[in-house]
Design a protein around this motif. Structure first.
Motif, PDB file in Angstrom:
ATOM      1  N   LEU B 101       0.876  -1.180   0.000  1.00 40.20           N
ATOM      2  CA  LEU B 101       0.000   0.000   0.000  1.00 40.20           C
ATOM      3  C   LEU B 101       0.908   1.224   0.000  1.00 40.20           C
ATOM      4  O   LEU B 101       1.584   1.497   1.002  1.00 40.20           O
ATOM      5  N   ALA B 102       0.934   1.936  -1.111  1.00 45.30           N
ATOM      6  CA  ALA B 102       1.815   3.108  -1.193  1.00 45.30           C
ATOM      7  C   ALA B 102       1.191   4.288  -0.466  1.00 45.30           C
ATOM      8  O   ALA B 102      -0.021   4.521  -0.582  1.00 45.30           O
ATOM      9  N   VAL B 129       3.392   0.494   3.256  1.00 45.98           N
ATOM     10  CA  VAL B 129       3.328  -0.679   4.133  1.00 45.98           C
ATOM     11  C   VAL B 129       2.731  -1.847   3.350  1.00 45.98           C
ATOM     12  O   VAL B 129       2.222  -1.659   2.239  1.00 45.98           O
ATOM     13  N   TYR B 130       2.773  -3.020   3.931  1.00 45.75           N
ATOM     14  CA  TYR B 130       2.126  -4.202   3.351  1.00 45.75           C
ATOM     15  C   TYR B 130       0.872  -4.501   4.162  1.00 45.75           C
ATOM     16  O   TYR B 130       0.901  -4.460   5.400  1.00 45.75           O
ATOM     17  N   ASN B 308      -3.206   4.548  10.867  1.00 42.63           N
ATOM     18  CA  ASN B 308      -1.817   4.828  10.496  1.00 42.63           C
ATOM     19  C   ASN B 308      -1.645   5.141   9.007  1.00 42.63           C
ATOM     20  O   ASN B 308      -1.356   6.269   8.651  1.00 42.63           O
ATOM     21  N   VAL B 309      -1.796   4.170   8.146  1.00 46.03           N
ATOM     22  CA  VAL B 309      -1.633   4.416   6.711  1.00 46.03           C
ATOM     23  C   VAL B 309      -2.979   4.149   6.030  1.00 46.03           C
ATOM     24  O   VAL B 309      -3.543   3.073   6.184  1.00 46.03           O
ATOM     25  N   ALA B 310      -3.466   5.140   5.324  1.00 47.17           N
ATOM     26  CA  ALA B 310      -4.728   4.967   4.606  1.00 47.17           C
ATOM     27  C   ALA B 310      -4.546   5.496   3.190  1.00 47.17           C
ATOM     28  O   ALA B 310      -3.842   6.482   2.976  1.00 47.17           O
ATOM     29  N   THR B 311      -5.157   4.817   2.256  1.00 52.43           N
ATOM     30  CA  THR B 311      -4.991   5.226   0.861  1.00 52.43           C
ATOM     31  C   THR B 311      -6.347   5.540   0.241  1.00 52.43           C
ATOM     32  O   THR B 311      -7.377   5.006   0.668  1.00 52.43           O
TER      33      THR B 311
END
Lengths: 147, 325
Positions: B101-102, B129-130, B308-311
């Motif tokens: 996930l970029a 992240v993966y 944390n990481v969202a796309t």
């Protein structure tokens, strides 16, 4: 060797062995120059280098080379600036705040591709990073005069 | 006799000293929880892991020389290692494929080109992240093993341990949204920085469209809500991305389908004072992790959450599926 001499020799042998063993117990990683950050052990040199990389990025900005400035900042300085900010979290909240604000300004400038804003804001980021190093009592490397 | 006693005593002390000097060596074992390290430094990027149905699990990967692992897929396995009082040696479950996930590019920047992966490289090649959908059936300590066949470098392995809770700490899908009164552009009792930390470095409060209403009001109006809790200036995660910018872009594209709200974490960063709405939603066990995004349905129930990481790619399909008003 008489019995007395043998006992003396044995006592000394034992003391020397003990000293050697105790000295070897401390033979692991040196604790000098290691900064605890969030459960990790970060070499002070790594944090010092983040400032050196900022100086390099700033010198690219000075030459109006936005792409190399961005790559240097992103690849070499960015993560260690986060580590530096984490490292002073409990020590100096104001210095941490200054560092994160200055970093945010420079990131916004990169996003906007605004070279004149970068020229204006980079010195503030370097000052804030050096102030954070001094909170950790790490020597500030300073930028070379040419940059 | 005395000499013999001395000799036994000396041997005993020597053994003690040698024992204390010997570094503990991890022995290889088939038991998952007894295995050591590996050459990949895996960081669990999911904030709130709990027993329950499959949910998004994310991990960031770094090589020993601090290069980021990006693109492609990696293989994950999980093993239950018991609890503090009853540790187990555990066995790994089946392999789960995790996709890269970029992180979204910063506003005005273009995303780096997709490369063959997984590959280790500098951040400018791709930061992210993966992610995989993973379920955990027991509370306690778990171990993740990751295997990445790095381009040009061969297969490398890493492990990371984490805790799975019996229930989520932070509101999760199916829960009712908390009816909180967050700060808005019309709040007069708070500094501008408390509405958006970027007001500290910008001239005004950016993304005004994200500060027009409260969660409580949108719930009363029975509108779907996409709410982002973040602190753009003071984000301290290595995987910090321009998540607030991404939500602002979504707000421009989907304003007819949902209400969009940004809630700043800090009321006063220097004084460590958290905004009440952020605390109500996220402050647990004397700790607060950010950023978080929640999608709340018109019925007031949480539909999805991203930590944390969202796309955009994960959120947009859900927004597009909402009826336009």
């Amino acid at each position: 060797m008489s019995g007395l001499a043998a006992r003396k020799w044995a006592r000394w042998w034992w003391r020397i062995t003990l000293l050697v063993l105790l000295a070897s117990c401390g033979g692991g990683e040196s604790t000098t120059g290691i900064i605890p950050v969030d459960g990790r052990r970060v070499p002070a040199e790594q944090l010092q280098k983040s400032v050196a990389h900022l100086c390099t990025a700033q010198s690219f900005v000075g030459r109006e080379d936005l792409e190399n400035a961005r790559a240097t900042f992103q690849n070499l300085a960015h993560d260690d600036l986060h580590t530096l900010a984490d490292a002073i979290d409990e020590l100096d909240r104001s210095a941490q705040s200054q560092l994160l604000r200055a970093k945010n300004r420079v990131e916004s400038d990169f996003s906007a591709g605004d070279l004149s804003a970068l020229k204006a804001d980079f010195p503030g980021l370097i000052d804030a990073a050096e102030a954070a190093l001094s909170v950790l009592q790490i020597e500030e490397p300073g930028c070379p005069r040419s940059s | 006799m005395a000499g013999m006693r001395r000799s036994i005593c000396t041997t005993f002390i020597m053994c003690l000293l040698l024992g204390s000097c010997t570094k503990r060596v991890e022995t290889s074992s088939d038991q998952a929880c007894a295995r050591s390290g590996g050459s990949i430094n895996a960081q669990i990027a999911t904030y709130d892991v709990a027993v329950g149905p499959p949910s998004r699990f994310i991990t960031g990967l770094l090589t020993e020389d601090n290069r980021l692992v990006s693109f492609g897929q990696v293989k994950l396995r999980f093993a239950y290692c018991g609890t503090k009082d009853a540790p187990r040696r555990g066995d790994f479950d089946d392999v789960v494929e995790a996709n890269f996930l970029a992180l979204p590019p910063a506003l005005g920047e273009t995303a780096p080109p997709v490369r063959e992966g997984p590959a280790a490289g500098p951040a400018s090649h791709g930061r992210g992240v993966y992610a995989a959908q993973v379920s955990f059936d027991k509370a306690g300590f778990w171990r993740m093993e990751v295997r990445a066949d790095l381009v040009g470098e061969g297969t490398q392995m890493g492990v990371a341990d984490f805790e799975v809770l019996s229930r989520p700490l932070v509101p999760s899908p199916g829960d009712s949204a908390l009816s909180t009164e967050n700060l808005t552009m019309s709040s007069t009792d708070a500094p501008k920085e408390a509405i958006d930390s970027r007001a500290a470095t910008d001239e005004g409060i950016p993304d005004a469209e994200l500060h027009q209403t409260t969660i409580a009001q949108a719930l009363r109006d029975k509108r779907p809500i996409l709410v982002v809790f973040s602190t753009p200036v003071y984000c301290q995660s290595r995987f910090c991305g321009p998540v607030t910018d991404m939500v602002a872009e979504l707000a421009r594209d989907y304003s007819s389908r949902a209400v969009f709200i940004h809630i700043e974490i800090w009321r006063d960063f220097n004084a460590r004072t958290i905004n009440k709405a952020a605390a109500d939603w996220l402050f647990r066990n004397d700790n607060l992790n950010e950023p978080w995004i929640f999608l709340i349905g018109a019925d007031g129930k949480i539909v999805a959450r991203w930590d944390n990481v969202a796309t955009r790619g994960e959120i947009e399909p859900l927004l597009a599926g909402l009826p336009a008003s």
